[in-house]
Write a protein that holds these residues in place. Structure first.
Motif, mmCIF file in Angstrom:
data_model
loop_
_atom_site.group_PDB
_atom_site.id
_atom_site.type_symbol
_atom_site.label_atom_id
_atom_site.label_comp_id
_atom_site.label_asym_id
_atom_site.label_seq_id
_atom_site.Cartn_x
_atom_site.Cartn_y
_atom_site.Cartn_z
ATOM 1 N N VAL A 1 0.858 -1.190 0.000
ATOM 2 C CA VAL A 1 0.000 0.000 0.000
ATOM 3 C C VAL A 1 0.893 1.238 0.000
ATOM 4 O O VAL A 1 1.895 1.287 0.718
ATOM 5 N N ILE A 2 0.523 2.211 -0.815
ATOM 6 C CA ILE A 2 1.143 3.532 -0.733
ATOM 7 C C ILE A 2 0.024 4.543 -0.512
ATOM 8 O O ILE A 2 -0.919 4.623 -1.307
ATOM 9 N N GLY A 3 0.126 5.290 0.575
ATOM 10 C CA GLY A 3 -0.867 6.306 0.885
ATOM 11 C C GLY A 3 -0.295 7.694 0.696
ATOM 12 O O GLY A 3 0.837 7.967 1.094
ATOM 13 N N ARG B 1 5.715 -2.938 -10.328
ATOM 14 C CA ARG B 1 5.047 -3.060 -9.037
ATOM 15 C C ARG B 1 3.652 -2.453 -9.122
ATOM 16 O O ARG B 1 3.427 -1.493 -9.846
ATOM 17 N N ASP B 2 2.741 -3.010 -8.311
ATOM 18 C CA ASP B 2 1.342 -2.584 -8.419
ATOM 19 C C ASP B 2 0.680 -2.507 -7.046
ATOM 20 O O ASP B 2 -0.281 -3.227 -6.760
ATOM 21 N N PRO B 3 1.161 -1.621 -6.175
ATOM 22 C CA PRO B 3 0.542 -1.510 -4.848
ATOM 23 C C PRO B 3 -0.821 -0.830 -4.916
ATOM 24 O O PRO B 3 -1.180 -0.195 -5.913
ATOM 25 N N ARG C 1 -5.276 -6.357 -1.370
ATOM 26 C CA ARG C 1 -5.697 -6.662 -2.749
ATOM 27 C C ARG C 1 -7.205 -6.547 -2.922
ATOM 28 O O ARG C 1 -7.701 -6.343 -4.047
ATOM 29 N N ALA C 2 -7.944 -6.626 -1.816
ATOM 30 C CA ALA C 2 -9.400 -6.471 -1.903
ATOM 31 C C ALA C 2 -9.787 -5.044 -2.284
ATOM 32 O O ALA C 2 -10.916 -4.805 -2.707
ATOM 33 N N PHE C 3 -8.848 -4.106 -2.149
ATOM 34 C CA PHE C 3 -9.146 -2.704 -2.436
ATOM 35 C C PHE C 3 -8.535 -2.244 -3.760
ATOM 36 O O PHE C 3 -8.774 -1.113 -4.173
ATOM 37 N N ILE D 1 -7.738 -1.660 5.206
ATOM 38 C CA ILE D 1 -7.037 -1.816 3.928
ATOM 39 C C ILE D 1 -5.776 -2.643 4.112
ATOM 40 O O ILE D 1 -5.488 -3.551 3.313
ATOM 41 N N ALA D 2 -5.011 -2.357 5.165
ATOM 42 C CA ALA D 2 -3.773 -3.108 5.404
ATOM 43 C C ALA D 2 -4.058 -4.572 5.716
ATOM 44 O O ALA D 2 -3.225 -5.449 5.459
#
Length: 454
Positions: A63-65, A101-103, A145-147, A140-141
């Protein structure tokens, strides 16, 4: 456990931007750390080299926020930060694509919350968060992948840890802001939806339905002591209105007396009521740097139009109590609100001339229209149309009226330059009709492909 990078976009070098310590994103990071997730806070005041190198993208983040504190500077003569945010996030996405990469990409923070739907699309994010982000980020964390690809805006939720977990900050981050700025840091004492209905203010929308968690005194004391030990000597209490609940506010000020931290000063946003004699007395010797109030106008009719729950009588009593206790005061006045006329400007100026000293007045011209406010409903514009600086309509002669009516002691060289810059900027703005009979000022300059076609 997830790997989460949190990027403080408010630390980007941008025109008119003055980075402050990222208290909001630190709350999110602290919550994730306590849950066992692996986190990093990317802040370009702490690590300016990371802006050019993007080395932090070399890790395989889940995740990148991205957190946005302000959407643009407050002054009418300034531009917008929107294009800087878009350009940076575009650059990050290109680098992620290059690395394969696909965060999950998340947006949050006060500035983002105002325009969550539009910015979700403009920044190319998977999820946006409106309001407090701790609980949503935990969800989310828990299953990133559900998001992925959800393209949804989620409402922030109450975080029980606010009442039980002492917030402390990394030494290197605190050191960067202590050294780079005037050593001011935000402290959150409560989470409560503001009871006032100011027509320009979006905070009730951003905060969501929060009945009011008050931080326990022992936790607040530990946080303030930690801040002091790190070298900070100035605190700003981030409550929408510090004295909205007078009993609790008196407890906080009493705590500052008990801590008796040498050379520690503090400030906050206050309201002229409730503000009794006991509160005025207890503020003395607490280290209060400025009692900041925002009547915004000092004409009773315009104050009513702005949704204020007090009038000039309350302002006069507040100033009387402050004078009695020799409290430092700052009064924010913004000319150009609903119903502003030549006469209302004259009334406000008369009150200022009669009651304030030069250093007590903080003055601006023009109300930035923000989504989910009464002003935005009055002009009938949607979120996307307001993304770039858009101001409630006012007579451009206002700049001259202010100069004519205020005593010379208020017209400092910096104020004069600010007024001149504002007048030039306003004349360059487009006058836009949102519906028959309603017009407003919008920035005429747009970066190609980024601005809305107002």
């Amino acid at each position: 456990m997830a790997r989460v990078a949190l990027v403080n976009l408010a630390s980007l070098p941008m025109a008119g931007n003055e980075p402050i310590f990222p208290i909001g994103v630190r709350c999110v990071q602290d919550t994730l750390d306590r849950a066992g997730h692996v986190t990093a806070l990317v802040d370009f005041v702490e690590a300016p080299g990371e802006l050019a190198s993007l080395e932090w993208l070399g890790h395989d983040w889940d995740v990148i926020g991205f957190t946005l504190r302000n959407i643009d500077p407050i002054e009418i003569s300034c531009g917008t930060h929107v294009d800087d945010y878009i350009a940076f996030v575009d650059r990050v996405r290109r680098e992620l694509d290059r690395c394969g990469r696909d965060p999950v990409l998340i947006g949050g923070g006060p500035g983002f919350s105002l325009f969550a739907g539009v910015l979700l699309d403009r920044l190319g994010l998977d999820v946006g968060v409106v309001g407090p982000g701790e609980q949503v980020m935990l969800e989310i964390a828990g299953n990133p992948r559900a998001f992925k690809g959800r393209k949804a805006v989620l409402q922030g939720k109450r975080h029980a840890g606010f009442l039980s977990e002492t917030l402390s900050h990394p030494t290197s981050l605190m050191g960067a802001y202590t050294n780079a700025h005037r050593a001011m840091i935000g402290v959150e004492t409560r989470r409560k939806t503001c009871y006032q209905g100011c027509v320009y203010c979006p905070y009730a929308y951003i905060d969501g339905d929060n009945a009011g968690d008050l931080k326990p005194m022992d936790i607040l004391a530990a946080e303030i002591q930690g801040i002091y030990d790190a070298g900070f000597r100035r605190i700003f209490f981030t409550d929408g209105i510090f004295n909205s609940e007078l009993r609790y506010s008196k407890q906080v000020v009493g705590l500052l007396h008990e801590l008796a931290l040498k050379a520690m000063t503090w400030s906050a946003y206050f309201t002229p009521k409730p503000f009794d004699d006991e509160f005025g007395d207890i503020l003395v010797g607490s280290g209060v740097e400025a009692v900041v109030v925002s009547p915004d106008s000092l004409d009773d009719q315009v104050m009513r139009n702005l949704g204020k729950t007090f009038d000039t009588r309350h302002m006069a009593r507040f100033l009387e109590r402050s004078r009695k206790n020799e409290l430092p005061v700052r009064v924010n006045v913004v000319f150009g609100g609903p119903g502003e006329t030549r006469e209302t400007v004259r009334n406000s100026a008369r009150f200022i001339n009669d009651h304030l000293s030069a250093e007590e007045l903080v003055m601006h011209i023009g109300y930035r229209i923000l989504p989910s406010t009464a002003l935005s409903r009055q002009v009938g514009t949607d979120e996307e149309a307001l993304l770039y600086p858009t101001y409630y309509p006012f007579d451009l002669a206002l700049f001259d009226w202010v100069l004519q009516d205020l005593d010379a002691r208020f017209i400092s060289p910096p104020l004069m330059m600010n007024l001149l810059a504002g007048r030039v900027a306003a004349r360059r703005m487009a006058t836009v009709a949102s519906r028959p009979g309603v017009t407003y000022l919008a920035l005429a300059t747009r970066v190609e492909g980024r601005g809305s076609d107002l």
